[in-house]
Design a protein around this motif. Structure first.
Motif, PDB file in Angstrom:
ATOM      1  N   GLU A 196       1.178  -1.129  -0.023  1.00 45.24           N
ATOM      2  CA  GLU A 196      -0.046  -0.068   0.131  1.00 45.24           C
ATOM      3  C   GLU A 196       0.640   1.518   0.064  1.00 45.24           C
ATOM      4  O   GLU A 196       0.487   1.787   0.700  1.00 45.24           O
ATOM      5  N   ALA A 197       1.827   0.707  -0.196  1.00 42.63           N
ATOM      6  CA  ALA A 197       2.598   2.665  -0.928  1.00 42.63           C
ATOM      7  C   ALA A 197       2.055   3.306  -1.137  1.00 42.63           C
ATOM      8  O   ALA A 197       2.711   5.251  -0.655  1.00 42.63           O
ATOM      9  N   TYR A 198       0.797   3.873  -1.789  1.00 50.18           N
ATOM     10  CA  TYR A 198       0.554   4.417  -2.584  1.00 50.18           C
ATOM     11  C   TYR A 198      -1.118   4.607  -2.018  1.00 50.18           C
ATOM     12  O   TYR A 198      -1.908   5.185  -2.160  1.00 50.18           O
ATOM     13  N   GLY A 199      -1.313   4.190  -0.495  1.00 49.81           N
ATOM     14  CA  GLY A 199      -2.181   3.472   0.226  1.00 49.81           C
ATOM     15  C   GLY A 199      -3.375   4.819   0.900  1.00 49.81           C
ATOM     16  O   GLY A 199      -4.074   5.393   0.788  1.00 49.81           O
ATOM     17  N   GLU A 200      -2.185   6.733   1.215  1.00 49.18           N
ATOM     18  CA  GLU A 200      -3.157   7.400   1.844  1.00 49.18           C
ATOM     19  C   GLU A 200      -3.305   8.476   0.568  1.00 49.18           C
ATOM     20  O   GLU A 200      -3.777   8.850   0.831  1.00 49.18           O
ATOM     21  N   LEU A 201      -3.166   7.886  -0.394  1.00 50.68           N
ATOM     22  CA  LEU A 201      -3.465   8.857  -1.689  1.00 50.68           C
ATOM     23  C   LEU A 201      -4.536   8.703  -2.725  1.00 50.68           C
ATOM     24  O   LEU A 201      -5.155   9.191  -3.340  1.00 50.68           O
ATOM     25  N   GLY A 202      -5.789   6.873  -2.238  1.00 50.03           N
ATOM     26  CA  GLY A 202      -6.365   7.334  -2.742  1.00 50.03           C
ATOM     27  C   GLY A 202      -7.529   6.907  -2.541  1.00 50.03           C
ATOM     28  O   GLY A 202      -7.809   7.600  -0.879  1.00 50.03           O
ATOM     29  N   PRO A 203      -8.748   6.613  -2.568  1.00 46.39           N
ATOM     30  CA  PRO A 203      -9.983   6.382  -1.753  1.00 46.39           C
ATOM     31  C   PRO A 203      -9.830   5.769  -0.251  1.00 46.39           C
ATOM     32  O   PRO A 203      -9.468   4.469  -0.965  1.00 46.39           O
ATOM     33  N   ASP A 204     -10.576   6.071   1.018  1.00 42.57           N
ATOM     34  CA  ASP A 204     -10.456   4.645   1.741  1.00 42.57           C
ATOM     35  C   ASP A 204     -10.961   3.351   2.050  1.00 42.57           C
ATOM     36  O   ASP A 204     -10.459   2.838   2.122  1.00 42.57           O
ATOM     37  N   SER A 205     -11.866   4.010   0.398  1.00 50.90           N
ATOM     38  CA  SER A 205     -12.970   2.762   0.975  1.00 50.90           C
ATOM     39  C   SER A 205     -11.557   1.712  -0.252  1.00 50.90           C
ATOM     40  O   SER A 205     -11.933   0.521  -0.449  1.00 50.90           O
ATOM     41  N   VAL A 217      -1.901 -12.482   5.659  1.00 48.77           N
ATOM     42  CA  VAL A 217      -2.011 -11.272   5.119  1.00 48.77           C
ATOM     43  C   VAL A 217      -1.066 -10.354   5.860  1.00 48.77           C
ATOM     44  O   VAL A 217      -0.823 -10.385   7.037  1.00 48.77           O
ATOM     45  N   ILE A 218      -0.029  -9.910   4.863  1.00 46.17           N
ATOM     46  CA  ILE A 218       1.175  -8.682   5.709  1.00 46.17           C
ATOM     47  C   ILE A 218       1.061  -7.504   4.878  1.00 46.17           C
ATOM     48  O   ILE A 218       0.930  -7.352   3.836  1.00 46.17           O
ATOM     49  N   TRP A 219       0.442  -6.015   4.994  1.00 42.19           N
ATOM     50  CA  TRP A 219       0.777  -4.847   4.997  1.00 42.19           C
ATOM     51  C   TRP A 219       1.841  -4.050   4.889  1.00 42.19           C
ATOM     52  O   TRP A 219       1.962  -4.213   5.845  1.00 42.19           O
ATOM     53  N   MET A 220       1.867  -3.296   3.988  1.00 39.37           N
ATOM     54  CA  MET A 220       2.600  -2.834   3.889  1.00 39.37           C
ATOM     55  C   MET A 220       2.653  -1.345   3.410  1.00 39.37           C
ATOM     56  O   MET A 220       2.206  -0.944   2.560  1.00 39.37           O
ATOM     57  N   ARG A 221       3.543  -0.632   4.685  1.00 39.29           N
ATOM     58  CA  ARG A 221       3.274   0.951   3.606  1.00 39.29           C
ATOM     59  C   ARG A 221       4.226   2.015   3.878  1.00 39.29           C
ATOM     60  O   ARG A 221       5.629   1.341   4.873  1.00 39.29           O
ATOM     61  N   THR A 222       4.885   3.448   3.893  1.00 40.49           N
ATOM     62  CA  THR A 222       5.529   3.571   3.961  1.00 40.49           C
ATOM     63  C   THR A 222       5.931   5.798   4.199  1.00 40.49           C
ATOM     64  O   THR A 222       4.401   5.607   3.477  1.00 40.49           O
ATOM     65  N   PHE A 223       6.632   5.971   4.133  1.00 43.17           N
ATOM     66  CA  PHE A 223       6.906   7.368   4.291  1.00 43.17           C
ATOM     67  C   PHE A 223       7.125   7.432   3.209  1.00 43.17           C
ATOM     68  O   PHE A 223       7.480   8.779   2.532  1.00 43.17           O
ATOM     69  N   SER A 224       7.583   7.519   1.708  1.00 39.61           N
ATOM     70  CA  SER A 224       8.528   7.402   0.655  1.00 39.61           C
ATOM     71  C   SER A 224       7.061   8.223   0.145  1.00 39.61           C
ATOM     72  O   SER A 224       7.730   8.888  -0.798  1.00 39.61           O
ATOM     73  N   LYS A 225       6.305   8.051  -0.700  1.00 39.59           N
ATOM     74  CA  LYS A 225       5.273   8.686  -1.598  1.00 39.59           C
ATOM     75  C   LYS A 225       4.297   9.937  -0.629  1.00 39.59           C
ATOM     76  O   LYS A 225       4.747  10.977  -0.965  1.00 39.59           O
ATOM     77  N   ALA A 226       3.365   9.710   0.179  1.00 44.85           N
ATOM     78  CA  ALA A 226       2.394  11.033   0.376  1.00 44.85           C
ATOM     79  C   ALA A 226       2.918  11.446   1.425  1.00 44.85           C
ATOM     80  O   ALA A 226       2.831  12.767   1.006  1.00 44.85           O
ATOM     81  N   TYR A 227       4.535  11.306   2.304  1.00 47.24           N
ATOM     82  CA  TYR A 227       4.478  12.141   2.997  1.00 47.24           C
ATOM     83  C   TYR A 227       5.969  12.764   2.411  1.00 47.24           C
ATOM     84  O   TYR A 227       6.760  13.188   2.951  1.00 47.24           O
ATOM     85  N   GLY A 228       6.596  12.343   1.671  1.00 48.48           N
ATOM     86  CA  GLY A 228       7.735  12.953   0.621  1.00 48.48           C
ATOM     87  C   GLY A 228       8.781  12.645   1.384  1.00 48.48           C
ATOM     88  O   GLY A 228       9.874  13.330   1.283  1.00 48.48           O
ATOM     89  N   LEU A 229       9.373  11.154   1.623  1.00 50.01           N
ATOM     90  CA  LEU A 229      10.546  11.037   2.566  1.00 50.01           C
ATOM     91  C   LEU A 229      10.889   9.636   2.083  1.00 50.01           C
ATOM     92  O   LEU A 229      11.718   8.881   2.279  1.00 50.01           O
ATOM     93  N   ALA A 230      10.608  10.114   0.022  1.00 50.20           N
ATOM     94  CA  ALA A 230      11.105   9.214  -0.681  1.00 50.20           C
ATOM     95  C   ALA A 230      13.017   8.481  -0.191  1.00 50.20           C
ATOM     96  O   ALA A 230      13.332   7.210  -0.122  1.00 50.20           O
ATOM     97  N   GLY A 231      14.172   9.499  -0.016  1.00 47.78           N
ATOM     98  CA  GLY A 231      15.125   9.627   0.141  1.00 47.78           C
ATOM     99  C   GLY A 231      15.385   9.304   1.244  1.00 47.78           C
ATOM    100  O   GLY A 231      16.561   8.657   1.941  1.00 47.78           O
ATOM    101  N   ILE A 232      14.330   8.601   2.755  1.00 49.41           N
ATOM    102  CA  ILE A 232      15.640   8.987   3.992  1.00 49.41           C
ATOM    103  C   ILE A 232      15.009   7.084   4.274  1.00 49.41           C
ATOM    104  O   ILE A 232      15.720   6.764   4.776  1.00 49.41           O
ATOM    105  N   ARG A 233      14.090   6.901   2.894  1.00 46.29           N
ATOM    106  CA  ARG A 233      14.483   5.261   3.727  1.00 46.29           C
ATOM    107  C   ARG A 233      13.137   4.304   4.680  1.00 46.29           C
ATOM    108  O   ARG A 233      14.438   4.056   5.888  1.00 46.29           O
ATOM    109  N   CYS A 234      12.135   4.556   4.782  1.00 48.47           N
ATOM    110  CA  CYS A 234      11.970   4.486   5.917  1.00 48.47           C
ATOM    111  C   CYS A 234      10.135   3.434   5.022  1.00 48.47           C
ATOM    112  O   CYS A 234       9.373   4.567   4.685  1.00 48.47           O
ATOM    113  N   GLY A 235      10.468   2.267   5.402  1.00 47.05           N
ATOM    114  CA  GLY A 235       8.595   1.948   5.080  1.00 47.05           C
ATOM    115  C   GLY A 235       8.438   1.039   6.452  1.00 47.05           C
ATOM    116  O   GLY A 235       8.828   0.740   7.270  1.00 47.05           O
TER     117      GLY A 235
END
Lengths: 370, 370
Positions: A196-205, A217-235
């Motif tokens: 869900e790298a882009y999860g914050e940017l789509g519809p909540d549904s 099931v393992i959910w994965m999210r990141t600070f790289s996309k919506a949070y604007g921190l691709a360079g800091i490497r944090c998921g």
């Protein structure tokens, strides 16, 4: 002939692949000429929140200290944000780093791993790196094909299946109810990675509600996309306690850098900024779509921070458009597999970057056609 | 019983080990009471250079961009600094990350890997993580035993041997001429990892000159120690072109964070600051040694940023001293294996931290004896 230390047979046989060529490498290949618009890597041109920049600056003198290997503060913040416990969360060096770990934990050489044909190449890179056999299911109507993925899992008895939602590189998405049907139908012995790298940017549904009682099931999210921190490497990955405990057995405990922990925590705390970015991204998607339509092209509806545009021809034509845009100093990318290859992919950038995109697209199309 | 996705047999059998307990975790266990002196993890209390802090602060707003996956600028700087080519250098997420890669590249389950008994636990963690069989050679006179390591390599026909020089946890070192004899005597099919994490802090005569024509030696260095950047996760490996090219086949290409690349480049450019730190570290070693002697203990000569102190008793006594120091809010560590376990290990800290160490050591010793 010099005798030399041997690699494992697996690594010796790996191809010398690099998953992506970065824009910096492209600029070097162009004799150093910089891109005028950097809208190809689905980064967030809006950057991290001012509060996050301030937190990073304040933390700079602390970088002499190793990180807390438990990542306690950030995990606590994530767990609170998601309504799960700390033992359901593991932080990693971006989703890339977490994908590496999960593949390593689950895949012995020769085992099948199911994904979509043309989906995230770095996942495929890790599967190859641990000797997995990739089973790639074609997209259907520019969506990852849930029925096809399920059939492949069952046919192959695959221990691992990858799904990104919202999807990259097409930007499309499934509703949570569809994902739930898919997850429920999976064998209990198959682990589903939901990226869900882009999860914050789509519809909540579209967000499949996190349920840490599901052991597969393992959910994965990141600070790289919506949070604007691709360079800091944090998921981060969220899942059932037992699986997260198993990740601890192999992860590099000091691997997440201290600055990433600081930035992630500050980012999560600034949900007002996230809301601003979401609005800007939605507006940017509209603008890219309008520019595409103005040029007779078909934008694909997107739940991400990019729009994938059907150029209306074949892969060769879209590649020609891409090259023309690069030559015009606009960094974009495109899918490369059959059917998807007819498209180019444009990330939401700043207004002036989209201005440049709008200015250059007509000429690029004309040149590609000519 | 719930059926669940299976781990690989290798990972399923791994123990739930954490290599180190961080000082933050210890503080949490103490109900949040902070340490007054953080001199246990061989971090550099002197911090990164002001020029490096400034560079990190300036780069904070850029963290929305992925790193250059080629790490071109930093690799160019390192190559220039060492007089090698860029293709002889690979940057990683600290030496820890690079050790992971080299073990993964070379060790199939069951293969022997030679190291010293009590040497870097994170290396052992990676060896176990890829199923290697650790062959640990006891120290001799508090030095890694070169003859013993060589004999073990030959006896086991080991493809990989690890040596840290200067050594951690004892702080001792070998001269380059000794390392050369060792390297020359190794089978051509055995890869030698020389971990020079503390390389900048010892005598130059201890640095085995980098020779990238040797296909079976890989040198590893870091910005974590002398450069004061443990938290940013940036190390590098230098070796023969072919081996470095092989690392590219498995490394996480976007794994090194952009801030680390900025910080590493700035750190390398500020050799004047490094010289200052070296002088402060040398003075700190003298001071720790003097404090030890004042208390009737025997400091071991060190080429690192810590001093390992023989407490003159057995492991239980040294452990009691350690616990007494922890109780007095002084974070230090100690070796845990036979013979070495008679020691505590104290990192060079700021003056006020060493004041606290000097104040608290007599009471800790008295309590440990009583």
């Amino acid at each position: 002939m010099v005798r030399r230390p041997a690699l494992t047979p697996l690594v010796a046989d790996l191809p010398p692949t690099v998953p992506f060529v970065g824009p910096e490498a492209q600029e070097r290949d162009r004799g150093g000429r910089p891109f005028r618009a950097r809208i190809g890597a689905n980064e967030s041109s809006f950057g991290p929140a001012p509060s996050v920049i301030a937190a990073m600056r304040a933390a700079a003198p602390d970088m002499w200290m190793y990180c807390d290997p438990d990542n306690f503060d950030l995990k606590t913040a994530i767990a609170g944000h998601l309504g799960v416990a700390c033992h359901n969360v593991v932080v990693g060096e971006g989703i890339d780093g977490l994908l590496n770990l999960v593949v390593r934990m689950m895949i012995s050489p020769g085992q099948p791993v199911v994904t979509s044909l043309g989906a995230y190449p770095t996942f495929n890179f890790h599967v190859a790196g641990f000797g997995g056999r990739l089973v790639a299911v074609p997209y259907e109507n520019d969506h990852e094909n849930l029925d096809g993925l399920l059939a492949a899992v069952k046919r192959e008895n695959a221990p691992l299946v990858y799904l990104s939602n919202p999807d990259n590189p097409m930007g499309t998405w499934w509703e949570a109810s569809d994902i739930r049907r898919f997850a429920d139908a999976l064998p209990e012995t198959t682990m589903l990675i939901i990226d869900e790298a882009y999860g914050e940017l789509g519809p909540d549904s579209a967000l499949f509600p996190i349920d840490v009682s599901r052991p597969n099931v393992i959910w994965m999210r990141t600070f790289s996309k919506a949070y604007g921190l691709a360079g800091i490497r944090c998921g981060y990955a969220v899942g059932e306690e037992g699986f997260i405990r198993d990740v601890e057995k192999v992860r590099n405990h000091y691997g997440v850098n201290r600055m990433a922990l600081v930035a992630g925590e500050a980012a999560l705390a600034d949900q007002a900024y996230l809301a601003e970015v979401k609005a800007k991204v939605a507006a940017g998607r509209e603008r890219i779509s309008a520019i595409a339509r103005d040029n007779g092209l078909s934008p694909i509806p997107s739940a991400t921070n990019f729009v994938t545009i059907d150029c209306g021809g074949d892969g060769a034509f879209a590649l020609a458009v891409l090259k023309q845009m690069i030559a015009r100093d606009v960094f974009i990318r495109k899918p490369m597999v059959p059917v998807l290859e007819r498209c180019i992919r444009v990330s939401v950038g700043l207004d002036h970057e989209l201005d440049i995109f709008a200015e250059e697209l007509p000429g690029a199309l004309k040149a590609a056609r000519g």
